[in-house]
Design an enzyme around this catalytic site. Structure first.
Site, PDB file in Angstrom:
ATOM      1  CD  GLU A  51      41.543  33.074  51.751  1.00 33.07           C
ATOM      2  OE1 GLU A  51      40.373  33.253  51.395  1.00 33.07           O
ATOM      3  OE2 GLU A  51      42.049  31.959  51.945  1.00 33.07           O
ATOM      4  CG  ASP A  52      44.188  36.538  48.640  1.00 27.16           C
ATOM      5  OD1 ASP A  52      44.343  35.568  49.403  1.00 27.16           O
ATOM      6  OD2 ASP A  52      43.552  36.499  47.576  1.00 27.16           O
TER       7      ASP A  52
END
Ligand code: MN
Length: 496
Positions: free
Chosen positions: A76-77
């Protein structure tokens, strides 16, 4: 400061044969992927990955789950992808990381956010419970660093934890995680109540500590004298939030709460549990109605223990909780104990342990089924007593969208909450496919359809007598006003 070496040490302490190579590789992968990223606390991002993994190691979980914990925020990051994780760590680890990533994204606000959050948690659970366990470990660390967030955001995270995460942890029998999530959130959701409960607990416990030490010594002696071997006796303090809830139940009178400090006796077998109970009752007089046999009749979440409250030396009231080691592990870790490393039972699980695990799995399948049916799903929410939903009802549009309204709302409130035009033209309603008057009181789970009259010009002012929402009332009044105005205008020569 937590380090990867610290994590390795912790894992090796409960599983000497653990695959430490995978743990170090996952850490290196996360460290590289998150490099340059910082937490709101200013620390490098990977400290969060590490703290999450530490929480999982506290639950004595096997290395694939811990590796997934280290990698949980990578897709996600960072620029690293799930595909890369799968290639490097295999489908099992990647599957868990995928589950967490799916849980992470929530676009909704307010009540919708709760519903969606709950739905996602259930779905993730149904797919792979390990995902939810990692989510708990992640949330525990986020709750630890809340003071660095803007107060509004901290409040939101804490409330969500209290209302969604803690009840789910409870349902999965994870008493320790539930207690920790609640206590960490409590402070941010009800700061004054937290301070009050904390100081109350402090005064109570400080006075009682020495006394309890004395009672514990006596307990060890009487058990030894009765020939009960290998009994572990220790004190346990009640979690603050659970104490607070109990105080609310008892008019905030701490004198009526007997289990702020309790004594726990852990023994090898079930027979020992009842023997210990007998010895305690033979020494001190039990309070009437305070003996609870959660071994014969476990709590719905699987909690098992014998509880009794006795008049102890000098007439003080003390609660005892008696259980086996195995029960203790299950009470603390719940469904996580399914994957837990346990030397003595690494290969052969006892029948009772297997039975409980089957029960949890059944509960999950049940939850999954509930979610397929929205009405059932709302019922499940109700059962979890999510306070934030108090005084609200949830009704459905024919398309299955959820509309939340105050209690006792009517089809007219429902119509206006969807669209002003729908409200203005509503003629009648169908509730659960049956014709219903416009002033019918709606209930959670009702499916409501508004029947409109296209020739209708505007709302009936009589509706003001029964509508519940400010919105509907405002719209009806506004229409009445413009109507009178246009009527007057029509009377004035030259008026439009
Ligand atoms: Mn995270």
């Amino acid at each position: 400061m937590q380090t990867i070496d610290g994590l390795v040490k912790k894992i090796e302490a409960y599983d000497p044969n653990a695959d430490i190579g995978v743990i170090r590789a996952a850490y290196a992968f996360a460290d590289e992927a998150h490099s340059g990223q910082k937490r709101v606390t200013g620390e490098p991002y990977v400290t969060h990955s590490l703290a999450t993994a530490m929480n999982l190691a506290d639950m004595r979980l096997p290395t694939p789950i811990i590796a997934a914990g280290l990698l949980h925020d990578v897709p996600e990051d960072t620029k690293r992808t799930l595909a890369e994780i799968e290639e490097r760590f295999g489908a099992d680890v990647a599957g868990m990381v995928r589950g967490i990533t799916k849980l992470g994204k929530l676009r909704y606000r307010g009540i919708e956010r709760y519903l969606e959050n709950m739905r996602k948690m259930f779905l993730a659970m149904a797919e792979d419970v390990r995902t939810v366990i990692i989510k708990f470990a992640d949330r525990l660390h986020n709750l630890e660093t809340l003071e660095r967030l803007p107060p509004k955001k901290a409040y939101r995270v804490a409330l969500e934890s209290l209302e969604i995460f803690a009840p789910i942890a409870n349902r999965l029998g994870m008493g320790d995680v539930k207690g920790r999530i609640e206590d960490r959130s409590f402070k941010y959701v009800y700061p004054k109540e937290y301070a009050w409960t904390e100081s109350l607990e402090k005064t109570m416990c400080e006075g009682k500590k020495e006394y309890l030490e004395m009672v514990m010594d006596r307990t060890r002696n009487i058990l030894g004298a009765a020939g009960i071997r290998d009994a572990e006796v220790h004190g346990r303090t009640k979690h603050l939030y659970s104490l607070y809830r109990k105080l609310l139940k008892h008019e905030r009178d701490i004198a009526r709460i007997y289990d702020i400090m309790a004594i726990r006796v852990v023994v090898p077998t079930i027979a020992d549990c009842y023997a210990v109970l007998g010895v305690i009752h033979g020494t001190w007089t039990p309070l009437k109605g305070r003996i609870k046999d959660y071994i014969a009749q476990p709590k719905p979440n699987g909690y098992r223990s014998l509880h009794t409250t006795v008049f102890c030396d000098n007439g003080e009231i003390v609660e005892f909780q008696i259980r086996t080691h195995e029960m203790h592990l299950m009470n603390e870790f719940g469904i996580a104990s399914h994957w837990q490393y346990d030397e003595s039972k690494a290969k052969s699980k006892t029948a009772e342990r297997q039975a409980q695990e089957t029960k949890w799995m059944e509960q999950l399948t049940e939850l999954q089924r509930e979610i397929a049916d929205k009405q059932q799903y709302l019922h499940a929410l109700e059962e979890m007593k999510i306070d934030v939903f108090r005084d609200r009802i949830f009704v459905f549009t024919p398309k299955g969208d959820v509309i939340d309204l105050p209690e006792d709302s009517t089809p007219v409130d429902f119509a206006y909450s969807i669209h002003t035009d729908l409200g203005n033209r509503c003629a009648s309603a169908k509730v659960n496919d049956e014709m219903a008057p416009l002033d019918r009181t709606l209930k959670s789970g009702d499916m409501v359809e508004v029947v409109i009259d296209k020739s209708r010009k505007g709302p009936n002012p009589d509706w003001l007598k029964f509508v519940k929402t400010r919105h509907a009332r405002g719209r009806i009044r506004a229409f009445a006003k413009t109507n009178i105005r246009s009527w007057i205008k029509g009377l004035i020569p030259g008026g439009k």
